[in-house]
Design a protein around this motif. Sequence first.
Motif, short mmCIF file in Angstrom:
data_model
loop_
_atom_site.label_atom_id
_atom_site.label_comp_id
_atom_site.label_asym_id
_atom_site.label_seq_id
_atom_site.Cartn_x
_atom_site.Cartn_y
_atom_site.Cartn_z
N ASP A 36 0.85 -1.20 0.00
CA ASP A 36 0.00 0.00 0.00
C ASP A 36 0.88 1.25 0.00
N LYS A 37 0.23 2.41 0.11
CA LYS A 37 0.99 3.67 0.01
C LYS A 37 1.97 3.86 1.16
N ASP A 38 1.77 3.12 2.26
CA ASP A 38 2.69 3.20 3.40
C ASP A 38 3.72 2.07 3.38
N ASP A 39 3.85 1.40 2.24
CA ASP A 39 4.78 0.28 2.06
C ASP A 39 4.49 -0.91 2.96
N ASN A 40 3.23 -1.09 3.34
CA ASN A 40 2.81 -2.27 4.08
C ASN A 40 2.30 -3.32 3.09
N LEU A 41 2.64 -4.56 3.33
CA LEU A 41 2.19 -5.63 2.47
C LEU A 41 0.71 -5.91 2.70
N VAL A 42 -0.07 -5.89 1.62
CA VAL A 42 -1.49 -6.23 1.68
C VAL A 42 -1.63 -7.61 1.06
N TYR A 43 -2.03 -8.60 1.87
CA TYR A 43 -2.14 -9.97 1.38
C TYR A 43 -3.53 -10.56 1.62
N SER A 44 -4.43 -9.80 2.17
CA SER A 44 -5.81 -10.26 2.38
C SER A 44 -6.50 -10.35 1.02
N HIS A 45 -7.09 -11.51 0.74
CA HIS A 45 -7.78 -11.70 -0.54
C HIS A 45 -8.86 -10.66 -0.75
N LYS A 46 -9.57 -10.34 0.30
CA LYS A 46 -10.65 -9.36 0.20
C LYS A 46 -10.10 -7.98 -0.18
N LYS A 47 -9.02 -7.57 0.46
CA LYS A 47 -8.43 -6.26 0.16
C LYS A 47 -7.79 -6.22 -1.22
N ILE A 48 -7.16 -7.34 -1.61
CA ILE A 48 -6.58 -7.41 -2.95
C ILE A 48 -7.68 -7.28 -4.00
N ALA A 49 -8.77 -8.02 -3.81
CA ALA A 49 -9.88 -7.97 -4.77
C ALA A 49 -10.50 -6.58 -4.81
N LEU A 50 -10.72 -5.98 -3.66
CA LEU A 50 -11.31 -4.64 -3.61
C LEU A 50 -10.41 -3.63 -4.31
N ASN A 51 -9.12 -3.72 -4.07
CA ASN A 51 -8.18 -2.81 -4.72
C ASN A 51 -8.21 -2.97 -6.23
N TYR A 52 -8.24 -4.20 -6.71
CA TYR A 52 -8.24 -4.45 -8.15
C TYR A 52 -9.57 -4.05 -8.79
N VAL A 53 -10.66 -4.41 -8.15
CA VAL A 53 -11.98 -4.09 -8.72
C VAL A 53 -12.21 -2.58 -8.79
N THR A 54 -11.69 -1.85 -7.81
CA THR A 54 -11.86 -0.39 -7.82
C THR A 54 -10.77 0.31 -8.64
N GLY A 55 -9.85 -0.46 -9.18
CA GLY A 55 -8.77 0.13 -9.96
C GLY A 55 -8.83 -0.25 -11.42
N TRP A 56 -8.08 -1.28 -11.81
CA TRP A 56 -7.88 -1.64 -13.21
C TRP A 56 -8.84 -2.69 -13.74
N PHE A 57 -9.68 -3.26 -12.91
CA PHE A 57 -10.50 -4.39 -13.34
C PHE A 57 -11.40 -4.07 -14.54
N ILE A 58 -12.10 -2.97 -14.50
CA ILE A 58 -13.03 -2.62 -15.59
C ILE A 58 -12.27 -2.44 -16.89
#
Length: 180
Positions: A101-123
Amino acid sequence: MDSQFYDFEKEYVLGLEEEEDLKYRYDPRYSHVKGVIFPDDAFKGVWEIIIAVNLLYTAIFIPYQLAFLEDDILWVNILSYISDIIWALDIILNFLFAYEDKDDNLVYSHKKIALNYVTGWFIIDLLSVFPFEWVFNTSSSYNSLVRLSRLPKLTKFVRLTKFARMLKFMRKENKISLYM
């Protein structure tokens, strides 16, 4: 050190490995994480190279194909299908790629990964693999209509935005030399 085992900690302590190269994969804090692909996994590096090659194909060959080649050439269709399969796999894999993430923390939760992708580049990614040619049945016997029927293929150029994103990421992380 036993020759059968690779001592990552010793190499890291001795400074033989760059700090960022194996930041997550061998970190004990993330040993319990399953079903995600870490940013420092070799597979992710190889996949980014495959995507870069596919982007170059899209940027160079698709315009040439639209302008000069007929739609019924077998090898052109095979290349197009392979490219589309790679993009479809990329959509699936993006739901598995852990990220920082923007604070250089690793995001590995499937839910957060999916939310990040769907609200970003998915469409954008989904539109770039959508088979407009099949849905709108673009076969026609008129030359001008055939040229117009190729316009849905231009949606593949949306993928070029991913190339800019990938170059920015690779430059930031200095990953180009790591995978070459």
